[in-house]
Motif scaffolding. Structure first.
Motif: not given
Length: 128
Positions: A6-12, A55-60, A87-94
């Motif tokens: 299962r994947f969970i995407l958390i992003d607004d 579960t892999c959670i991708y979090l913004d 839990l993996v941070m998935l972000t546009s921030s560098g």
């Protein structure tokens, strides 16, 4: 952790969620993908879920009301000792500060810069 079922995407950002789900599917994943547009909603889900499914959670990081770091800290008691969840941070921030902060929160196990690509997902799916 074994490969996620299962994947969970958390992003607004709805467009990012749609795109990232497409990349997850392109990587060959046919299981459950859950999408939450707020950390608060996702946290409520995690509190009610047994977290027994790998579960892999991708979090913004940048979200209103509760940012990704706040979510990770709130979720730590729920995720600690749960080898079935990554839990993996998935972000546009560098930002180097964001990368450093990720390293300071043990429950966060990775940092991926948007956009998510199918090869990154395939790597996650090949875990054993």
């Amino acid at each position: 952790m074994t490969a996620p079922q299962r994947f969970i995407l958390i992003d607004d950002n709805e467009a990012d969620n749609v795109y990232h789900e497409i990349m997850i599917r392109r990587a060959g994943f046919s299981g459950e993908v859950l999408v939450f547009e707020s950390g608060i909603e996702a946290l409520d889900f995690l509190k009610a879920d047994a977290l027994a499914i790998p579960t892999c959670i991708y979090l913004d990081i940048n979200m209103p009301l509760m940012d990704g770091f706040e979510f990770a800290l709130e979720a730590t008691p729920l995720l600690a000792g749960k080898p079935t969840v990554v839990l993996v941070m998935l972000t546009s921030s560098g930002s180097p500060k964001d990368r450093q902060r990720v390293d300071e929160i043990p429950v966060i196990q990775g940092f991926v810069t948007k956009p998510l690509v199918a090869d990154t997902v395939r790597t996650m799916l090949q875990r054993d």
